[in-house]
Design an enzyme around this catalytic site. Structure first.
Site, mmCIF file in Angstrom:
data_model
loop_
_atom_site.group_PDB
_atom_site.id
_atom_site.type_symbol
_atom_site.label_atom_id
_atom_site.label_comp_id
_atom_site.label_asym_id
_atom_site.label_seq_id
_atom_site.Cartn_x
_atom_site.Cartn_y
_atom_site.Cartn_z
ATOM 1 N N CYS A 122 77.409 48.871 -65.382
ATOM 2 C CA CYS A 122 78.082 49.752 -64.655
ATOM 3 C C CYS A 122 79.311 49.908 -65.140
ATOM 4 C CB CYS A 122 77.922 49.732 -63.245
ATOM 5 S SG CYS A 122 77.799 47.878 -62.565
ATOM 6 N N ARG A 151 71.974 37.509 -67.808
ATOM 7 C CA ARG A 151 72.319 36.549 -66.802
ATOM 8 C C ARG A 151 71.895 35.216 -66.828
ATOM 9 N NH1 ARG A 151 70.616 41.599 -62.452
ATOM 10 N NH2 ARG A 151 71.880 43.111 -63.437
ATOM 11 N N GLN A 169 67.700 46.923 -69.467
ATOM 12 C CA GLN A 169 67.708 47.907 -68.291
ATOM 13 C C GLN A 169 67.693 49.435 -68.566
ATOM 14 O OE1 GLN A 169 71.116 46.813 -66.091
ATOM 15 N NE2 GLN A 169 69.727 45.951 -64.471
ATOM 16 N N ASP A 171 69.138 51.974 -67.386
ATOM 17 C CA ASP A 171 70.132 52.029 -66.345
ATOM 18 C C ASP A 171 70.513 53.417 -66.218
ATOM 19 O OD1 ASP A 171 71.655 51.335 -64.324
ATOM 20 O OD2 ASP A 171 72.753 49.462 -65.574
ATOM 21 N N HIS A 173 73.959 55.796 -64.222
ATOM 22 C CA HIS A 173 75.021 55.830 -63.119
ATOM 23 C C HIS A 173 75.118 57.284 -62.952
ATOM 24 C CE1 HIS A 173 75.102 51.835 -64.781
ATOM 25 N NE2 HIS A 173 75.655 51.499 -63.398
ATOM 26 N N LYS A 253 71.141 49.084 -51.068
ATOM 27 C CA LYS A 253 70.137 49.447 -52.154
ATOM 28 C C LYS A 253 68.828 49.738 -51.583
ATOM 29 C CE LYS A 253 68.890 45.005 -53.759
ATOM 30 N NZ LYS A 253 68.652 44.157 -55.034
ATOM 31 N N HIS A 299 73.932 53.750 -58.673
ATOM 32 C CA HIS A 299 73.477 52.929 -59.783
ATOM 33 C C HIS A 299 71.926 53.026 -59.577
ATOM 34 C CE1 HIS A 299 76.920 49.896 -59.822
ATOM 35 N NE2 HIS A 299 77.324 50.659 -58.864
#
Length: 425
Positions: A122, A151, A169, A171, A173, A253, A299
């Site tokens: 992000c 992570r 991911q 991902d 945004h 979320k 997100h």
RNA sequence: GCCGCGUUAGCUCAUUUGGUAGAGCAGUUGAUUUGUAAUCAUCAGGUAGUCAGUUCGAUUCCGACACGCGGCACCA
């Protein structure tokens, strides 16, 4: 001395039998076992929680990315890519450092900076949004990224492909106005469920997670974010359960949960409403009234972690992947070496139409080849012998069936190449 | 990370109380040209996770560490 004894109890012998059968079934579907048998990936000590993707596994992985890229193009996303390492200061500003610094990998170079290997995409997305002046007319602004994040997950949490320390991911945004939250969220929910359907997941559990104890932003902002997400959820008409206190530190979320072979639940897709990070990271747009405003950021990840989704897929299909996802779609197996030439012709015809086909001209009995390729889950085994070579036909045996069907060469090429297309092509 | 358990050939496993390991499959080589889930023979394959300790001697017993498995906690 205290001794702990574990056990299970069953009312009837049948119940026990069923339980044991279920365990055996689950073991057969275990993606860690299938991953080895199908030669998809491996792990090793030097990189705990990080995947070594073998050629076949990577082919599958890329098929998923290609599919997702198409779906996102169609849905109006533009794809980006952001740095894997960024200065610690950025993560301090975003708030990640405060909450997750001991779970972040970090590195340094010859200068004195400390770089964090990104645990999320992000901040990078916000930095791209910040380039150039944005107008309310640019919103909603949909930035996607296939980002690989790291992570430091607790050692006891690691589990095959399901929980790893390095993962990719799908991902994105979505930068939008507060008024657009509901519509955009609803669109994302519909997109996720439509995508899951293409992979055979019809029963997706949805969890709504609200403000956690450790969070950024004041309660008024959280009230707003939770209300907006709840409103979107209601607008979809989908069933969901409440998951109090389990939201992200920057916003509430939705979790889209899939179940593995032994009944464990895993969060895959997610949608998070964030009224905090854009402001912290200095993102603005010019509103209708000519004043600077702070955008809302949604997100969202659809597969979530590509690694985890791949693991779930393998278990869901017990290794019998649909034709379009199979890394190896067909093997042309000869019966005697007299027909090698024709077999090559068959393989060539398949490959020229984009079908992933190999050839097996080994000096083995056809039964042996059938057994071997069936075990490795090849969806179509194409046998060619004298008869086929003379008639320009092939004998096809599909996985899961012991039936053999004969087709004209050009017919099988046409039908398999149709089957090889992803659901959206 | 916590509790418990595990780690022997590429894979699945065996080695009765401590005397440095064996099988099946896979692999090699040779023979077999085979019609839909395992052709026969041959050879090779191992610092027993790593390190340290006890012992004349450790795969076996003790400890530490690494990794894994089941659960818990965690999961941006």
């Amino acid at each position: 001395m205290l001794t702990r004894i574990y056990g299970t109890a069953w009312a009837t012998e049948k119940g026990l039998e069923q339980h044991l059968l279920q365990i055996a079934e689950a073991e057969k579907r275990d993606h860690r076992k299938l991953g080895r048998e199908m030669d998809l990936f491996h792990f090793q000590e030097e990189a705990p929680g990080a995947v070594f993707w073998h050629p076949k596994g990577w082919t599958l992985f890329q098929s998923l990315i290609n599919y997702m890229r198409n779906r996102q193009d169609e849905a109006g996303y533009v794809e980006t890519n952001t740095p894997d390492m960024m200065d610690k200061s950025l993560w301090e500003t975003s708030g990640h450092w405060d909450k997750f610094s001991d779970m972040m990998f970090r590195t340094e170079a010859k200068d004195d900076k400390i770089y964090a290997i990104k645990p999320m995409n992000c901040p990078g997305a916000v930095e791209i949004f910040k380039q150039g002046l944005k107008s309310y007319r640019d919103l909603p602004f949909l930035l996607s990224e296939f980002g690989k994040v790291h992570r430091y997950e607790p050692s006891g949490a690691l589990h095959g492909l399901m929980r790893v320390r390095a993962f990719t991911q799908d991902d994105a945004h979505i930068f939008c106005t507060e008024d657009q939250i509901t519509q955009e969220s609803k669109t994302v929910c519909d997109l996720i469920l439509s995508i899951y359907k293409d992979f055979g997941f019809d029963n997706v559990r949805i969890k709504f997670s609200d403000r956690p104890e450790k969070r950024v932003g004041d309660d008024a902002i959280w009230d707003k974010a939770e209300a907006a997400l709840m409103q979107a959820m209601e607008a979809t008409g989908l069933e969901y359960t409440l998951n109090p206190g389990e939201g992200a530190f920057y916003g509430p979320k939705l979790e889209f949960v899939l179940r593995d072979a032994i009944g464990r639940d895993w969060q895959c897709g997610t949608l998070q409403v964030d009224l905090n990070l854009p402001g912290r990271l200095g993102a603005t747009y010019i509103g209708e009234d000519g004043n600077k405003k702070i955008p809302v950021m949604l997100h969202r990840a659809l597969f979530g972690s590509l690694e985890r989704f791949t693991g779930i897929l393998i278990e869901h299909y017990a290794g019998h992947l649909p034709f379009w996802l199979s890394p190896l779609q067909a093997v042309v197996a000869t019966i005697t070496s007299d027909t090698d030439e024709y077999a090559y012709e068959v393989q060539k015809a398949l490959v020229s139409k984009g079908i992933r086909a190999e050839i097996d001209t080994r000096n083995e009995k056809i039964g042996y080849k059938i057994r071997e390729h069936s075990n490795s889950k090849v969806p179509a085994i194409i046998a060619v012998g004298k008869k086929e070579a003379e008639d320009k036909t092939v004998s096809v045996r599909r996985i899961g069936s012991s039936e053999t069907k004969t087709f004209k060469l050009e017919d099988i090429v046409t039908s398999l190449s149709k089957e090889a297309k992803s659901p959206i092509e």
